[in-house]
Every structure is written in C-alpha cells, then in structure tokens.
Design an enzyme around this catalytic site. Structure first.
Site, short mmCIF file in Angstrom:
data_model
loop_
_atom_site.label_atom_id
_atom_site.label_comp_id
_atom_site.label_asym_id
_atom_site.label_seq_id
_atom_site.Cartn_x
_atom_site.Cartn_y
_atom_site.Cartn_z
N PRO A 19 -15.30 45.66 25.96
CA PRO A 19 -13.55 44.89 25.33
C PRO A 19 -14.07 43.80 24.68
CG PRO A 19 -14.93 44.77 27.59
CD PRO A 19 -15.70 45.61 26.68
N HIS A 49 -10.82 46.95 21.87
CA HIS A 49 -9.83 46.85 22.39
C HIS A 49 -9.38 45.61 23.25
CE1 HIS A 49 -9.97 51.14 21.47
NE2 HIS A 49 -10.92 50.97 21.83
N ASN A 135 -4.13 50.62 21.75
CA ASN A 135 -4.91 51.73 21.57
C ASN A 135 -4.72 52.79 22.14
OD1 ASN A 135 -7.69 52.66 20.87
ND2 ASN A 135 -8.52 52.94 23.14
N GLU A 136 -5.07 54.58 22.29
CA GLU A 136 -4.61 55.41 22.61
C GLU A 136 -3.51 55.38 24.26
OE1 GLU A 136 -8.44 56.73 23.96
OE2 GLU A 136 -9.59 56.72 21.86
N LYS A 212 -12.56 63.73 17.86
CA LYS A 212 -13.82 63.30 17.16
C LYS A 212 -14.36 64.97 17.84
CE LYS A 212 -13.25 59.33 19.83
NZ LYS A 212 -14.03 58.20 21.27
N GLU A 255 -11.43 56.80 15.40
CA GLU A 255 -12.31 57.08 16.37
C GLU A 255 -12.88 58.24 16.28
OE1 GLU A 255 -11.79 56.24 20.29
OE2 GLU A 255 -10.88 54.33 20.25
N GLY A 261 -17.57 60.10 24.67
CA GLY A 261 -18.24 59.00 25.83
C GLY A 261 -19.16 58.07 25.57
N TRP A 262 -18.86 57.05 24.48
CA TRP A 262 -20.04 56.54 23.89
C TRP A 262 -21.21 55.92 24.63
CZ3 TRP A 262 -22.07 51.24 25.55
CH2 TRP A 262 -21.83 50.73 26.16
N ASP A 303 -16.52 54.67 16.36
CA ASP A 303 -15.89 53.83 17.43
C ASP A 303 -18.17 53.14 17.83
OD1 ASP A 303 -14.61 51.68 18.80
OD2 ASP A 303 -14.33 53.31 20.31
N ARG A 322 -29.41 43.42 31.40
CA ARG A 322 -28.15 44.26 31.83
C ARG A 322 -27.06 45.33 31.23
NH1 ARG A 322 -23.51 40.01 29.02
NH2 ARG A 322 -22.29 41.24 30.19
C1 8U8 Z 1 -9.59 63.17 24.97
C2 8U8 Z 1 -10.75 62.25 26.02
C3 8U8 Z 1 -11.05 62.63 27.47
C4 8U8 Z 1 -11.80 61.27 28.27
O1 8U8 Z 1 -11.19 62.25 29.56
O2 8U8 Z 1 -12.06 60.43 28.03
C5 8U8 Z 1 -11.32 60.00 26.64
C6 8U8 Z 1 -11.67 58.32 27.07
C7 8U8 Z 1 -10.84 60.57 26.26
C8 8U8 Z 1 -10.54 60.44 24.37
C9 8U8 Z 1 -10.70 58.84 24.59
C10 8U8 Z 1 -11.40 57.90 25.06
O3 8U8 Z 1 -11.27 56.78 25.38
C11 8U8 Z 1 -11.87 56.09 23.70
O4 8U8 Z 1 -12.83 56.70 23.31
C12 8U8 Z 1 -14.44 56.20 24.57
C13 8U8 Z 1 -15.48 57.24 23.77
O5 8U8 Z 1 -16.26 57.17 25.17
O6 8U8 Z 1 -15.76 58.10 22.73
C14 8U8 Z 1 -14.41 55.37 23.52
O7 8U8 Z 1 -14.92 55.10 21.95
C15 8U8 Z 1 -12.86 54.06 22.77
O8 8U8 Z 1 -12.81 52.91 23.07
C16 8U8 Z 1 -12.05 55.25 23.97
O9 8U8 Z 1 -10.96 54.66 23.11
#
Ligand code: 8U8
Length: 612
Positions: A19, A49, A135-136, A212, A255, A261-262, A303, A322
């Site tokens: 964030p 975000h 966002n989203e 993605k 993205e 899921g970063w 992202d 951290r």
């Molecule tokens: C499609 C989808 C499913 C889910 O369980 O969580 C999601 C979370 C989904 C799509 C996007 C999402 O959040 C974005 O993607 C994140 C990521 O970790 O891939 C972050 O990169 C982004 O901040 C967030 O906007």
C-alpha cells in the site's frame, strides 16, 4: 542494420505495489532510488494502491495532504511519475457514492488534489501522469455497487476536468475477465448519463485491465505467457464489438504478472527465469497485440514494486527483521502506526534481482525497430526471440531465451550479425543475465543462504547483481560485410548486444549527485547515492562511484562492476570521506568526476538528503 525501421514505443516502463504508506518508509525510498535509477527512464510509472488513504480529514472539505505530498515527492525525486489510482479514503469519511452529497464531496476532493499537484509539480508535469479509477473494483470496490462506482467515476472525471481537461483519466483496472463492473462502466461512459452534467457519455481516456499468467497458488504453476495476450484480446474484442467509439483508445494491462499473489514465495521470482519471461511477455505484446492485432497498446506493467524476499514478486531482495505483508486483503491504513514506524526505522539491506536488471537491459533499446532476419526465430515455440532497435550511434538487440516451463534449461548458440554497418570504430557490448551471471540468488545459496548476510556476504551479493558485461572494440572497413559475433545464451536467459560507434566526444560528467543515509545490517550505515547522468554522450555508458577520505583525492573506484543505473549503495567507512561519480563509455573513456558529496557515518541522521 536494416534501414526500414518502425516506431518502437517503450510501453513496459512501469511497476506498482501496495500500500501507499510504504512510500513514507525507508525501505521503499531506497527501492525507488533503484527503480527510478534505471537508465533512460526505463521505469517511468509507479502505480500504487490506497494513495488517498494518506490524506486525513476531520470532515469533508478539510484535508491534511502532508503525507500524500511527501509520498509524491519521494516518487518525483526519483524521476518516477504516478500512475495515480484515485483509490483510498481520507479518514474513511466516504461510505456510499449513491449518496449525492458524498459524490459531490469526492468531486471537490479530486479538484483540490489536482490543483494542489498542478501547483506543486506544474501543469505540464501532471499532464504526463495517468489518473485511474480504484484498483480492481470488481474485487475491492465497497462504496456502492455499480451505480455508486459510476457516480465515483464521474466525480473523478469532473474533478480532474475542472482543473485541466488535458489530465488523462481512465480505468477500471479489473482483476477478472470481463466482469460486470467493466461492462457497466464502459456502457456508462458510452451512452450513460453523467451524474454531474447530465450529458450523455463520460470521457474515458484509456482502458485498463489485469491479466496474469497463472492463478494464485502456493505451487509454482507454470505461467501461460501467451494466454495473457489472448485474454487481453477478449477485452479488446469486447470493446471493439460493443463500444466501437472506444476501440482505438490506449489499452493497458497494468498488472501483467506471471502468477497472481506477489507475496507467495516462488523461488523463480529471484532467478533469471523471471527476467527472461518478462522480456518474452513484452515481446509477445509487441508481436501479437501491437503488430498483428493493431491494438493501441500504451502500458504494460508488472506489479513488482513491493518490498519482499527472494521468492516474492519484487525488484529487490529485502534483508532485515520486518515482514512487510500489508494489503493482502482489503487494506486499511493505520496512520498512527505508520507515524510510529517512520519515527523508528529498522535496519535493512536490499539486493537487486534479475527482474530489475532485465529492466536495465530493456532500457537500452532505442525507439526505432530494426528488422530481424532470424531464419529460425520462433519464440513462442522454442523460446528464443529478439527485439532489435536502432540507436543514434548504433544498434541494440535484446535476445531472450524463455519457455513457459520452470525446470527446462539448456543453451543456444546464436550468431548475431549486424548488416550495413558504415565504416568506423565500434564497441560490441554484450550484457547477459543467466544462471551464474547477474544472478545474486545463486551466490546467496552458495553462501549457505544467510538470513542476515555479513558485510563481506553483502559485498559478494552486490558484486553479482549487475548484468555480466563483455566489451570488444573493432574497426569496420568499407567491405559492407555484416559484423558478426557468436553468443552462447542459456535457457532461461537474456542478453543485450549493442554495436556502438565511437563518437568524437568523451562522456559528460554526471550531475545532481545526492547521498542519503540508511540504517544497514551489521550496525552499518549505508550511503545510497543517486545522480543524473545519461542521455548526453554515447547511448550506452556506465557509471563508476569513487571515494576518498580527502575531498581533493586521490579517489578510488568503489563499485565492483560498472553501473547501468544511476544508483549505488555503499557501506560507510569508519573514517569520514567523500564520493564523486563519473561516466565511462564502452571505449573506456571517462568523464571528469562530478562534484563531491560527503559520506560520514558520525554526523548523519537516516534519511538526510545532501545535494551536490
Ligand atoms: C483473480 C484474483 C483472485 C484472488 O484470489 O486474488 C486476487 C488478487 C486476484 C486478482 C488480483 C488480486 O490482487 C492484485 O494482484 C496482486 C497479486 O499479488 O498478484 C497484487 O499484485 C495487486 O496489488 C492486486 O491488485
């Protein structure tokens, strides 16, 4: 070199994270020194975000902007522009955009915001930013459903327009494929009624989606890179069929990550695999969306601007105590906890991953494409692809070797030939990222995987974080034979091969050298140095950082390898001293030294800025 070039827009120069409160913390400031230091503004936009959570308010209309001011100043100081999501909620005052008063308050809030940053950064500057919706919204919009979202959209649009009709605004940056809120927003913009003006239709300056390569999973699912383009085309086709007047709007995937899921550790995020995959996905967009489908493709963003460890989706590996895992669900910014963290920074170190080094190599490409006469190039089948561009003083070719399989490896022998090279003296530079080259993760494993690397271990990691470089100088006569070189490129791997003509002038001296101090591990204080340097001499130059205990010198080079980016982290010596930087071209000619900045562990507070 083939003269029949076409324009090449460097559409991938963007990243993001969440964030926004991280912008006020030292880990992100140091990260942005690296991200903004990529040559030729190789990363230009930063999409974050919850930016508007940084604004606080007792009541509508009375806003404290100070934290948002600082967040934007940190970006701009590091040459980054916000891809400004109008997302977040000042002190959580807004609850429902179906409420007419709240919609008007939001419009006025956006006007105040745009006026403020126009006055602070100039109208010309903020016209180069993008403003985007929440966002989203298909997942995270909780303030009034689709109707409320359309009111929110109109409030953003009108709020910006009141300040400057040239400010770019669009969206909706949806997570899912063609979700209802995507369709309802486009219908609203096309034929709906503007909540504020009663006009039919509302402007939309670009359309953004997220696609993605694999779903969120704790396993290393194999990303399907081509499916990203295929799924983006579903959105493009939807617009072409249902809203033809929006068909040529700039289209954006901001993205465009291999896997959702970063924060979920996938070790390949630390490896050349990710670097090569990112280059391939960019090239697929050029070939499929731009060349074949004629899409007005404006921005592709990974992202990957987060703070995290080797396996997380970040540009740099964080070492320290951290666990920075905010914003995994609906996020609320705790301003007092943030202020407390800012007051007591924790020591940390950052090491560059191939994901960021790949952006350095991509940044060396020019803006005019050259034809590639590859007899055998079939990248989506066997992984080997090329992007060739003209430079003012030569040419640069980016080669990638990437298949959608994590565990497949190998090597390709590639003959790189530059045609129609005019007589002169040239350097051929080859930068490579592959297993064991520009690959600090392998070094870390060989060190036994230390959680808190010692000083020498950090030096070893940082010595391995620059792409491997070899340079050869050649003389080209009038024979018109191609200049050829053989290259061994591992799978996975990427290489940038450049042919650069020697110019009459020597490199120019870097300017605006700045040092900022950070608490490092092992009781160290780190000097983070950054400066301005490129775009003045030869198209590819390296930087060196020099140190001396005496301002007058003699100075000695302290970076283990030449730097493409205008940033360097150095552990402060126990004796006070001075830093200067210089540029060096591929022929070994160096500029004068820049003016000096002092780096002295005793007299500094973390975060102090010293301009030269
Ligand atoms: C499609 C989808 C499913 C889910 O369980 O969580 C999601 C979370 C989904 C799509 C996007 C999402 O959040 C974005 O993607 C994140 C990521 O970790 O891939 C972050 O990169 C982004 O901040 C967030 O906007």
């Amino acid at each position: 070199m083939d003269r029949a070039g076409t324009e090449f827009s460097r559409f991938w120069r963007s990243t993001g994270f969440s964030p926004a409160e991280l912008l006020l913390e030292p880990e992100m400031r140091q990260t942005l020194a690296y991200v903004g230091g990529v040559p030729n503004r190789g990363i230009e936009f930063l999409r974050v975000h919850y930016m508007l959570d940084l604004v606080t308010a007792q009541r509508f209309g009375h806003y404290d902007w100070s934290r948002l001011d600082r967040a934007l100043e940190v970006m701009v100081e590091h040459r980054l522009k916000p891809f400004f999501e109008l997302m977040g909620n000042p002190s959580y005052l807004f609850t429902d955009f179906n409420n007419r008063d709240q919609a008007y308050h939001w419009r006025d809030f956006v006007t105040a915001l745009a006026e403020r940053y126009r006055d602070r950064f100039s109208a010309d500057e903020i016209r180069t930013w993008y403003f985007e919706t929440w966002n989203e919204p298909d997942i995270w919009w909780k303030l009034g459903g689709e109707a409320g979202f359309n009111n929110y959209y109109d409030a953003c649009s009108e709020g910006l327009r009141a300040v400057d009709p040239a400010l770019r605004f669009g969206g909706p940056g949806v997570a899912r494929r063609l979700p209802p809120i995507f369709k309802s927003l486009l219908a609203h913009c096309d034929t709906g009624e503007n909540f504020f003006t009663g006009e039919i239709g509302v402007r939309i300056d670009f359309i953004s989606v997220h696609e993605k390569g694999a779903r969120k999973h704790v396993e290393d699912l194999t990303p399907n890179s081509l499916s990203i383009c295929r799924h983006e085309m579903m959105a493009v086709d939807y617009v072409r069929q249902n809203h033809p007047r929006f068909a040529s709007l700039p289209f954006i995937n901001n993205e465009c990550d291999p896997q959702i899921g970063w924060h979920i550790p996938h070790t390949w995020h630390a490896m050349p695999y990710f670097a090569a995959l990112a280059a391939k996905i960019i090239d697929q967009h050029q070939r499929i969306l731009i060349d074949r489908e004629g899409v007005n493709y404006a921005v592709l963003s990974n992202d990957n601007g987060f703070i995290g460890r080797w396996g997380q989706r970040t540009h740099l590996c964080y070492f320290g105590q951290r666990e920075i895992l905010a914003a995994q669900a609906e996020h609320r910014t705790d301003i007092s906890a943030l202020d407390a963290r800012i007051a007591a920074p924790k020591p940390f170190e950052l090491v560059k991953k191939p994901a960021l080094s790949a952006m350095e190599l991509m940044a060396l490409l020019g803006e005019e494409r050259l034809a590639v006469k590859g007899d055998a190039l079939d990248p989506d089948t066997d992984g080997l692809g090329a992007l060739a561009t003209r430079l003012p003083d030569g040419a640069a070719v980016l080669l990638y070797n990437s298949v959608d399989r994590i565990w497949v490896s190998g090597t390709r022998s590639i003959r790189v030939a530059f045609d129609s090279v005019r007589p002169g003296t040239y350097a051929i530079a080859t930068f490579r990222i592959q297993n064991g080259m520009g690959d600090p993760f392998t070094v870390w494993e060989e060190l036994g995987g230390p959680d808190i690397p010692g000083p020498d271990e950090l030096d070893a990691l940082r010595a391995a974080q620059e792409p491997e470089l070899s340079i050869e100088t050649i003389r080209v006569g009038g024979s018109h034979r191609p200049v050829e070189r053989m290259l061994e490129l591992a799978l996975p791997g990427i290489a940038l091969v450049a042919l650069i003509e020697r110019s009459a002038s020597a490199p120019k001296v870097p300017t605006q050298l700045t040092v900022r101090h950070y608490p490092g591990l092992n009781d160290a204080t780190n000097a983070v140095l950054f400066w301005q340097g490129e775009g003045q001499g030869s198209s590819i130059e390296l930087f060196d950082v020099l140190w001396s205990p005496d301002q007058e010198g003699p100075y000695e080079v302290v970076n283990p390898a030449g730097l493409l980016s205008s940033v360097f982290v150095h552990r402060l010596n126990t004796v006070p001293g001075y830093y200067r930087v210089r540029s060096r071209d591929l022929f070994g000619r160096t500029s004068e030294l820049s003016s000096a900045v002092s780096g002295c562990a005793e007299d500094v507070e973390p975060g102090i800025v010293r301009a030269a």
